[in-house]
Scaffold this active site. Structure first.
Site, PDB file in Angstrom:
ATOM      1  N   GLY A 205       3.524   6.492   8.042  1.00  0.00           N
ATOM      2  CA  GLY A 205       5.012   6.671   7.640  1.00  0.00           C
ATOM      3  C   GLY A 205       5.761   5.371   8.046  1.00  0.00           C
ATOM      4  N   ASN A 206       5.394   4.781   8.864  1.00  0.00           N
ATOM      5  CA  ASN A 206       5.994   3.662   9.544  1.00  0.00           C
ATOM      6  C   ASN A 206       5.898   2.341   8.499  1.00  0.00           C
ATOM      7  OD1 ASN A 206       5.979   4.997  12.640  1.00  0.00           O
ATOM      8  ND2 ASN A 206       7.651   3.665  12.417  1.00  0.00           N
ATOM      9  N   SER A 207       4.848   2.391   7.865  1.00  0.00           N
ATOM     10  CA  SER A 207       4.540   1.308   7.021  1.00  0.00           C
ATOM     11  C   SER A 207       5.528   0.849   6.464  1.00  0.00           C
ATOM     12  CB  SER A 207       3.332   1.546   6.263  1.00  0.00           C
ATOM     13  OG  SER A 207       1.955   1.725   6.848  1.00  0.00           O
TER      14      SER A 207
ATOM     15  N   LEU B   3      -6.862 -24.972  -2.577  1.00  0.00           N
ATOM     16  CA  LEU B   3      -7.552 -26.327  -2.168  1.00  0.00           C
ATOM     17  C   LEU B   3      -9.126 -26.193  -2.845  1.00  0.00           C
ATOM     18  CD1 LEU B   3      -7.553 -29.024  -0.996  1.00  0.00           C
ATOM     19  CD2 LEU B   3      -8.059 -27.741   1.403  1.00  0.00           C
ATOM     20  N   GLY B   4      -9.604 -24.908  -3.167  1.00  0.00           N
ATOM     21  CA  GLY B   4     -11.058 -24.720  -3.780  1.00  0.00           C
ATOM     22  C   GLY B   4     -12.164 -25.186  -2.937  1.00  0.00           C
ATOM     23  N   VAL B   5     -11.987 -24.635  -1.551  1.00  0.00           N
ATOM     24  CA  VAL B   5     -13.152 -24.796  -0.574  1.00  0.00           C
ATOM     25  C   VAL B   5     -13.174 -23.436  -0.057  1.00  0.00           C
ATOM     26  CG1 VAL B   5     -12.665 -27.297  -0.139  1.00  0.00           C
ATOM     27  CG2 VAL B   5     -11.476 -25.513   1.143  1.00  0.00           C
TER      28      VAL B   5
ATOM     29  N   HIS C 151       1.022  -1.413   0.026  1.00  0.00           N
ATOM     30  CA  HIS C 151      -0.090   0.007  -0.013  1.00  0.00           C
ATOM     31  C   HIS C 151       0.923   1.497   0.015  1.00  0.00           C
ATOM     32  CE1 HIS C 151       0.423  -0.227   4.647  1.00  0.00           C
ATOM     33  NE2 HIS C 151       0.486   1.195   4.398  1.00  0.00           N
TER      34      HIS C 151
ATOM     35  N   ASP D 143      -0.260  -7.675   1.475  1.00  0.00           N
ATOM     36  CA  ASP D 143       0.149  -6.330   1.484  1.00  0.00           C
ATOM     37  C   ASP D 143       1.752  -5.923   1.478  1.00  0.00           C
ATOM     38  OD1 ASP D 143      -0.099  -3.539   1.506  1.00  0.00           O
ATOM     39  OD2 ASP D 143      -0.347  -3.614   3.360  1.00  0.00           O
TER      40      ASP D 143
END
Length: 516
Positions: A252-254, A309-311, A150, A180
């Site tokens: 700003g810490n991100s 896995l499709g569940v 982000h 992210d």
């Protein structure tokens, strides 16, 4: 002899009297001194406090050692932490209205509409630029930088500034929206990479240090402890297993590091829980174990390949478990199976309960989801399930998760007709073809919830208007009559299990009227 003895006794008496008088005088002087100069006295309590103070000074050497540890961490991490400026151009062009000021002597006459076009006009301006600030971590000496997705999302220009104030243009090597995270690269060499730590061994109460550029103030160091681990359902990313900390984290810490007192990276600072946008005591960091897998995949393969896995899965509670004849809540309920997906091809069905993935005991939906994501696609695994109280093992070939193809079906905003509210607090109507199309649903059977009575049993388990009821106590619902018959035959005091399609996925809910 008698005279001599009397003389000696008289002398002894005089000496004793003299000593007594001298003692009384000294006592009187001391008493007067205490009364006149009390500050010269030292109480027993004060003397004890003074001794305790001296002992405390000795013990403060330990605190000084802890302080030195924080200082050493800040020094060790300084060359590995960078500031990031991400700039994006806004497509829409802005205009500013130019108006001749009245100071030029123009009469209000010229404010008439017919003259405005001559003296007021728009000046086209260049595209506006939006700038975001964040933090990054050097992960390889040849210029690879880790940060949050982000921080650089939608950026046209990215600039990285090192601790010695050198600045470089950065290129995005790859990004992963589901965690992210993003990896950048700058044309620099001999950088100091951070040391990776094992986030899985981090414990609540452990001292941690956060470093970053809050509000553009680079190389800001804050300290705190790990408040919690394994935080999910925060709503930040698809895969969440956050470390929670009270080390101050601000905008700003991100993308900056969360490290232990050995200077090892255990998390990437990502978000805060706040009502006003600034630090309120709760911050979240992506664990380093998850981040390292993402970084390695992006650098080596250019993307992150996750297992699939499709569940649709959900955690068990006591009521749901008992309704499936399952003992305990350690397991994950299959609420939905994607047609043609890996699980479907292996014979896994809706209502199965997963207890093991190979040799790993499955205890929660989060654990299963994260573990499957780590498995390389096309890998064969054994999935142990319990179906109607009986354990089975299915051999499944893990697929490739493609987020672009996994578009969840959203409920429409069409109007629903009113009906009668039933004992569960629900008002429903048949799912017609037109209604299914308006809701982007492939199914054309079931009943649609149109209203949910507040504080009802249905509201308590999270049912909402637009949800489609597929079955009640394993009885398929094809029509409104099927639904009413199933509800009439069900015993709400024993509990009712409903299979519902909600927000693009199927899940189970269990409703039971508690005894009075």
């Amino acid at each position: 002899h008698t005279a001599i003895n009397d003389l000696k006794e008289e002398q002894m008496f005089q000496v004793k009297r003299t000593h007594l008088i001298a003692g009384l005088v000294c006592f009187a002087v001391m008493a007067a001194t205490l009364l006149v100069y009390p500050k010269f006295t030292v109480s027993a309590g004060y003397a004890l406090a003074a001794q305790q103070a001296n002992d405390a000074y000795e013990k403060l050497r330990t605190a000084n050692d802890l302080s030195l540890a924080f200082k050493h961490v800040a020094t060790a991490l300084r060359p590995s932490v960078v500031s990031i400026s991400a700039e994006s151009k806004v497509a829409e062009r802005t205009v500013r209205r130019f108006k001749l000021p009245r100071e030029f002597g123009f009469s209000p006459f010229f404010e008439d509409d017919m003259f405005k076009d001559f003296f007021e006009f728009d000046i086209p301006m260049g595209p506006e630029k939006m700038r975001g600030l964040g933090t990054g971590i050097v992960v390889r000496e040849d210029g690879y930088i880790l940060t949050n997705y982000h921080v650089i999302r939608g950026a046209d220009e990215i600039q990285v500034t090192l601790s010695d104030d050198r600045s470089f243009d950065a290129t995005v090597i790859g990004s992963d929206q589901e965690t992210d995270l993003a990896v950048l690269r700058i044309e620099a060499s001999q950088l100091q990479p951070i040391r990776w730590g094992n986030s899985e061994s981090s414990e609540v109460g452990e001292w941690v240090v956060a470093i970053g550029s809050p509000f553009g103030l680079d190389q800001t160091v804050t300290a705190g402890i790990i408040s919690a681990t394994g935080r999910d359902n925060v709503g930040i990313a698809s895969y969440e297993d956050f470390i929670q900390t009270d080390a101050a984290i601000n905008p700003g810490n991100s993308g900056g590091p969360l490290v232990n007192l050995r200077g090892d990276l255990i998390g990437i600072n990502t978000a805060i829980a706040s009502r006003n946008g600034v630090y309120n005591g709760i911050g979240f960091a992506i664990p380093s174990s998850m981040a390292r897998r993402v970084v390695d995949s992006i650098i080596n393969d250019g993307k992150v390949a996750r297992g699939y896995l499709g569940v649709g899965i959900q955690d068990l509670d006591n009521d749901l478990a008992a309704s499936f004849q399952f003992d305990g809540t350690d397991g994950v309920l299959i609420g939905d199976v994607v047609a043609g997906g890996p699980a479907d091809q292996a014979g896994i069905q809706t209502g199965d309960i997963v207890t093991h993935l190979d040799d790993m005991a499955v205890t929660s939906a989060k654990q299963l989801r994260n573990k499957v994501a780590e498995i390389k696609p096309e890998t064969q695994v054994n999935v142990t399930i319990v179906r109607k109280g009986q354990p089975q093992t299915k051999r499944v070939e893990i697929g490739l998760r493609d987020i672009e193809q996994m578009v969840a079906t959203r409920s429409g905003n069409g109007s629903y007709s009113n009906g009668t509210t039933d004992s569960l607090g629900l008002t429903v109507q048949p799912l017609s073809r037109d209604l299914a199309e308006s809701m982007n649903l492939e199914m054309q059977s079931g009943v649609v919830i149109t209203q949910v009575k507040p504080s009802s049993l249905a509201a308590q388990v999270g049912l909402r208007p637009g949800d489609v009821i597929r079955s009640v106590n394993d009885r398929d619902i094809e029509s409104l009559g099927d639904y009413h018959a199933a509800i009439e035959q069900a015993d709400v005091s024993q509990g009712i299990r409903i299979h519902v399609h909600s927000q693009g996925m199927n899940r189970f809910v269990f409703l039971r009227q508690q005894g009075q």
